[in-house]
Scaffold this active site. Structure first.
Site, PDB file in Angstrom:
ATOM      1  CG  ASP A 327      -2.200   0.754   1.062  1.00 35.66           C
ATOM      2  OD1 ASP A 327      -3.075   0.942   1.902  1.00 35.66           O
ATOM      3  OD2 ASP A 327      -2.394   1.311  -0.169  1.00 35.66           O
ATOM      4  CE  LYS A 376      -6.367   1.980   0.464  1.00 35.56           C
ATOM      5  NZ  LYS A 376      -5.109   2.084  -0.627  1.00 35.56           N
ATOM      6  CE  LYS A 417      -5.941  11.684   0.653  1.00 31.69           C
ATOM      7  NZ  LYS A 417      -5.176  10.246   0.289  1.00 31.69           N
ATOM      8  CE  LYS A 494      -2.562   4.427   2.915  1.00 32.67           C
ATOM      9  NZ  LYS A 494      -2.273   4.040   1.307  1.00 32.67           N
TER      10      LYS A 494
HETATM   11  N1  LIG Z   1      -2.654   8.132  -3.607  1.00 33.32           N
HETATM   12  C1  LIG Z   1      -2.895   7.196  -4.427  1.00 33.32           C
HETATM   13  O1  LIG Z   1      -3.493   7.201  -5.369  1.00 33.32           O
HETATM   14  C2  LIG Z   1      -2.834   5.814  -3.548  1.00 33.32           C
HETATM   15  C3  LIG Z   1      -2.187   5.657  -2.125  1.00 33.32           C
HETATM   16  C4  LIG Z   1      -2.212   4.205  -1.668  1.00 33.32           C
HETATM   17  C5  LIG Z   1      -2.462   3.363  -2.542  1.00 33.32           C
HETATM   18  N2  LIG Z   1      -3.175   3.339  -3.540  1.00 33.32           N
HETATM   19  C6  LIG Z   1      -3.727   2.183  -4.235  1.00 33.32           C
HETATM   20  O2  LIG Z   1      -3.382   2.073  -5.556  1.00 33.32           O
HETATM   21  C7  LIG Z   1      -4.319   1.396  -6.378  1.00 33.32           C
HETATM   22  C8  LIG Z   1      -4.584   2.335  -7.531  1.00 33.32           C
HETATM   23  O3  LIG Z   1      -5.235   3.519  -7.221  1.00 33.32           O
HETATM   24  P1  LIG Z   1      -5.693   4.057  -8.376  1.00 33.32           P
HETATM   25  O4  LIG Z   1      -6.240   5.570  -7.820  1.00 33.32           O
HETATM   26  O5  LIG Z   1      -4.849   4.339  -9.655  1.00 33.32           O
HETATM   27  O6  LIG Z   1      -6.948   3.280  -8.952  1.00 33.32           O
HETATM   28  P2  LIG Z   1      -7.741   3.222 -10.166  1.00 33.32           P
HETATM   29  O7  LIG Z   1      -9.106   2.391  -9.839  1.00 33.32           O
HETATM   30  O8  LIG Z   1      -7.768   4.313 -10.918  1.00 33.32           O
HETATM   31  O9  LIG Z   1      -6.793   2.193 -11.049  1.00 33.32           O
HETATM   32  C9  LIG Z   1      -6.910   0.836 -10.666  1.00 33.32           C
HETATM   33  C10 LIG Z   1      -6.868   0.182 -11.910  1.00 33.32           C
HETATM   34  O10 LIG Z   1      -6.922  -1.471 -11.995  1.00 33.32           O
HETATM   35  C11 LIG Z   1      -7.752  -1.943 -12.764  1.00 33.32           C
HETATM   36  N3  LIG Z   1      -7.679  -3.316 -12.211  1.00 33.32           N
HETATM   37  C12 LIG Z   1      -8.538  -3.742 -11.009  1.00 33.32           C
HETATM   38  N4  LIG Z   1      -8.475  -5.309 -11.141  1.00 33.32           N
HETATM   39  C13 LIG Z   1      -7.445  -5.435 -12.123  1.00 33.32           C
HETATM   40  C14 LIG Z   1      -6.825  -6.787 -12.523  1.00 33.32           C
HETATM   41  N5  LIG Z   1      -7.061  -7.962 -11.712  1.00 33.32           N
HETATM   42  N6  LIG Z   1      -5.646  -6.604 -13.342  1.00 33.32           N
HETATM   43  C15 LIG Z   1      -5.660  -5.765 -13.764  1.00 33.32           C
HETATM   44  N7  LIG Z   1      -6.091  -4.363 -13.670  1.00 33.32           N
HETATM   45  C16 LIG Z   1      -7.265  -4.245 -12.652  1.00 33.32           C
HETATM   46  C17 LIG Z   1      -8.975  -1.300 -12.702  1.00 33.32           C
HETATM   47  O11 LIG Z   1      -9.528  -1.290 -14.205  1.00 33.32           O
HETATM   48  C18 LIG Z   1      -8.309   0.174 -12.752  1.00 33.32           C
HETATM   49  O12 LIG Z   1      -8.025   0.867 -14.145  1.00 33.32           O
HETATM   50  C19 LIG Z   1      -5.541   1.213  -5.597  1.00 33.32           C
HETATM   51  O13 LIG Z   1      -5.634  -0.144  -4.812  1.00 33.32           O
HETATM   52  C20 LIG Z   1      -5.179   2.503  -4.364  1.00 33.32           C
HETATM   53  O14 LIG Z   1      -5.895   1.908  -3.075  1.00 33.32           O
HETATM   54  C21 LIG Z   1      -3.325   4.522  -4.121  1.00 33.32           C
HETATM   55  O1  LIG Z   2      -1.617   7.157   1.695  1.00 30.23           O
HETATM   56  P1  LIG Z   2      -2.814   7.759   2.368  1.00 30.23           P
HETATM   57  O2  LIG Z   2      -3.210   9.218   1.890  1.00 30.23           O
HETATM   58  O3  LIG Z   2      -3.064   7.801   3.848  1.00 30.23           O
HETATM   59  O4  LIG Z   2      -4.202   6.788   1.806  1.00 30.23           O
HETATM   60  C1  LIG Z   2      -5.047   6.941   0.721  1.00 30.23           C
HETATM   61  C2  LIG Z   2      -6.377   6.956   1.240  1.00 30.23           C
HETATM   62  O5  LIG Z   2      -6.375   8.191   2.298  1.00 30.23           O
HETATM   63  C3  LIG Z   2      -7.287   7.169   0.257  1.00 30.23           C
HETATM   64  O6  LIG Z   2      -8.831   7.240   0.834  1.00 30.23           O
HETATM   65  C4  LIG Z   2      -7.233   5.938  -0.636  1.00 30.23           C
HETATM   66  O7  LIG Z   2      -8.009   6.054  -1.673  1.00 30.23           O
HETATM   67  C5  LIG Z   2      -5.795   5.908  -1.016  1.00 30.23           C
HETATM   68  O8  LIG Z   2      -5.502   4.739  -1.926  1.00 30.23           O
HETATM   69  C6  LIG Z   2      -4.816   6.067  -0.189  1.00 30.23           C
HETATM   70  O9  LIG Z   2      -4.857   4.809   0.408  1.00 30.23           O
END
Ligand SMILES: NC(=O)c1ccc[n+]([C@@H]2O[C@H](COP(=O)([O-])OP(=O)(O)OC[C@H]3O[C@@H](n4cnc5c(N)ncnc54)[C@H](O)[C@@H]3O)[C@@H](O)[C@H]2O)c1
Ligand SMILES: O=P([O-])([O-])O[C@@H]1[C@@H](O)[C@H](O)[C@@H](O)[C@H](O)[C@@H]1O
Length: 538
Positions: A327, A376, A417, A494
């Site tokens: 994460d 999460k 966010k 995280k």
């Molecule tokens: N700041 C952040 O953006 C942040 C921080 C921490 C964690 N994350 C994690 O990163 C991940 C992606 O975040 P995001 O904002 O890009 O999300 P998003 O939903 O925009 O992108 C996720 C992508 O994964 C694809 N997907 C889902 N299942 C799949 C699979 N089995 N194989 C291939 N592709 C698949 C979806 O079609 C989508 O395009 C999430 O799990 C989120 O919790 C994001």
């Molecule tokens: O890293 P961070 O900002 O604590 O955590 C974020 C969360 O606040 C948010 O809700 C989630 O969508 C993101 O994927 C990310 O995990």
């Protein structure tokens, strides 16, 4: 002619390493460090303190020295980055960002021209203290990227998978993260990029994701077909682009936790059998992890689910393959891991942390489903445990602050966010301190540099080996790699994954110090202690 990116970013020190080849900014003049064309070798004395309880409630502290030999392969090679979830907000944003940097793009915005940069990347946009200038004592700091021969993100060849078949230009529009002027400059190149079909097990992500799933890998779950196809994808990607290695990251949707079932995912052998039989508790992310381990492609989980079930860890250890997670730590939690560390180390008794956030991107939509939110909630809730446990003056055994995490899906705010936090602490003589934070985190613009750091550091770790000349003489004969579980990646994550039985460190400053000082050790430099005795003892 639009001003070139570097000028706009105010890069005046000329230290920014140009892509393509590593130029040494410094060499270490020491009998313990040798440089050849292909290697850097260092003999490093690692000083720790061994503590024993003398039984009368007192400790005995004994300084200990272990001598290690480190070896760094200086040849970076050609590196690929394959993203699972490539068509998502993070995947499209990091891809556009690297293209923009590679081409030195400048685009117009309401506030005037903006230039491509790598802000938010520890490796590309932070420095470390090298030492003090011999004559003046002035502190000399060098870009983090220059401490060891690391791959430049501009040189990364990017690919990946997605259950959504949109090309990257369409997906970038869907993500609604970047300025239209910038999107216009990269969309031609991104329109040529199409995610490979991926495995889709509906039970693991929110049902509201089903409408995206139009790019699904065929074949039965009850076989090794999916593992073999993903391995083939990695092999083909390497061959097509002439790559020396590929680093894979999961930036796909958050999955529900997989139940840990004895006989199913508790050992490597059982996990392979469970995949063969299509067991319901085998997740897509674990299948990707297994495929990468078998291909010896480092695999990093940027989401909070328990991808690395015990069987996956055992498989990685058996194959000497690197894994890391979990994460990305991008905004609210990153702040928490610094603020909680500061408060507790300042002797302020943190007694309550209320973390609320809302977001409107697809990640938020997926997290609006309870099982995915639970993954999460776990990763966001454990981040202060180690800091609390280190302070027995403030906290009794088992005592810890109240800590609640709330995430709500609010489509209107998109990727921007909102994180609202309240930190409540007991202070001197019955007083209280309340810290309230309102933190707008543009999620993908904060996560993308972490994806870059994770790839660069994971790739670097594939070129570092060590052997020990233990203080008790039990030396290890041959060089070997670090443990399969790359806890050195903790700063970007995280819920840091650590080798089984080893402690988890969440304190942000400690995580950065570990990363910095391990890389310093590889060139024979001691940790930076900040004692600056040279400025105190004269
Ligand atoms: N700041 C952040 O953006 C942040 C921080 C921490 C964690 N994350 C994690 O990163 C991940 C992606 O975040 P995001 O904002 O890009 O999300 P998003 O939903 O925009 O992108 C996720 C992508 O994964 C694809 N997907 C889902 N299942 C799949 C699979 N089995 N194989 C291939 N592709 C698949 C979806 O079609 C989508 O395009 C999430 O799990 C989120 O919790 C994001
Ligand atoms: O890293 P961070 O900002 O604590 O955590 C974020 C969360 O606040 C948010 O809700 C989630 O969508 C993101 O994927 C990310 O995990």
């Amino acid at each position: 002619m639009a001003p070139h990116a570097e000028g706009l970013n105010g890069q005046t020190n000329g230290f920014s390493t140009t892509p393509g080849e590593h130029k040494d900014m410094f060499t270490v003049d020491s009998p313990n460090v040798t440089y050849t064309e292909n290697e850097i070798k260092s003999k490093y004395s690692y000083y720790t303190t061994s503590v024993t309880d003398s039984g009368d409630g007192k400790y005995v502290a004994k300084p200990k020295e272990t001598v290690y030999d480190f070896k760094v392969d200086r040849k970076v090679g050609k590196v690929g980055m394959m993203l699972v979830g490539w068509g998502g907000n993070n995947g499209t944003t990091v891809t556009a960002g690297i293209i923009a940097n590679r081409r030195g793009l400048v685009w117009d915005t309401r506030e005037g021209p903006r230039a491509a940069n790598y802000y938010g990347s520890v490796v590309m946009a932070s420095t470390m203290k090298l030492g003090t200038e011999a004559k003046t004592g002035k502190e000399i700091n060098v870009p983090f990227h220059n401490v060891l021969p690391m791959v430049h993100p501009n040189d990364l060849v990017i690919g990946g998978w997605d259950i959504s078949g949109m090309n990257l230009a369409q997906a970038m529009d869907r993500a609604a993260v970047l300025e239209p002027t910038l999107k216009d400059m990269v969309k031609k190149e991104m329109a040529e990029m199409k995610p490979l079909p991926s495995i889709y097990y509906p039970d693991f992500i929110a049902a509201n994701q089903e409408d995206r799933a139009d790019n699904i890998l065929e074949g039965s779950k009850a076989s090794m077909a999916h593992v073999e196809k993903l391995r083939e994808d990695i092999q083909d990607f390497k061959a097509t682009h002439g790559l020396d290695k590929v680093i894979v990251q999961w930036t796909a949707n958050t999955e529900r936790y997989a139940d840990l079932v004895p006989g199913v995912n508790d050992t490597a052998d059982n996990l392979m059998k469970a995949i063969e039989s299509g067991h319901e508790e085998v997740s897509p992310s674990t299948v990707f992890a297994v495929a990468c381990i078998l291909e010896n492609a480092p695999f990093i989980n940027g989401s909070p689910q328990n991808t690395f079930v015990p069987g996956a860890i055992e498989l990685a250890e058996k194959h000497g393959a690197f894994v890391g997670g979990d994460d990305f730590k991008s905004g609210q939690t990153k702040m928490k891991s610094a603020l909680a560390d500061f408060m507790i180390n300042a002797g302020l008794k943190l007694t309550s942390i209320a973390s609320y956030n809302h977001l409107g991107n697809n990640d938020g939509k997926n997290l609006s489903s309870q099982k995915q939110f639970r993954s999460k909630e776990i990763s966001k809730s454990n981040v202060v445990d180690d800091m609390v446990e280190t302070n027995s003056v403030l906290y009794k055994p088992g005592e810890h602050p109240d800590h609640t995490v709330v995430i709500k899906y609010m489509p209107a705010v998109g990727d921007n966010k909102r994180a609202l936090d309240e930190y409540y602490a007991e202070i001197f003589m019955g007083g209280h301190q309340t810290i309230s934070l309102f933190n707008v985190c543009e999620d993908s613009l904060l996560a993308s540099p972490l994806i870059i750091d994770l790839v660069i550091i994971a790739e670097m770790m594939t070129r570092i080996s060590w052997k020990a000349q233990s203080s008790d003489g039990a030396a290890t004969k041959d060089y070997k790699g670090f443990h399969s579980v790359l806890s050195i990646l903790s700063y970007m994550l995280k819920a840091p994954l650590t080798p089984p039985g080893t402690p988890v460190v969440n304190a942000l400053a400690k995580q950065r110090a570990a990363l910095t000082n391990i890389f310093r050790a590889c060139v024979g430099l001691q940790p930076e202690s900040d004692m600056t005795l040279e400025h105190k003892l004269f």
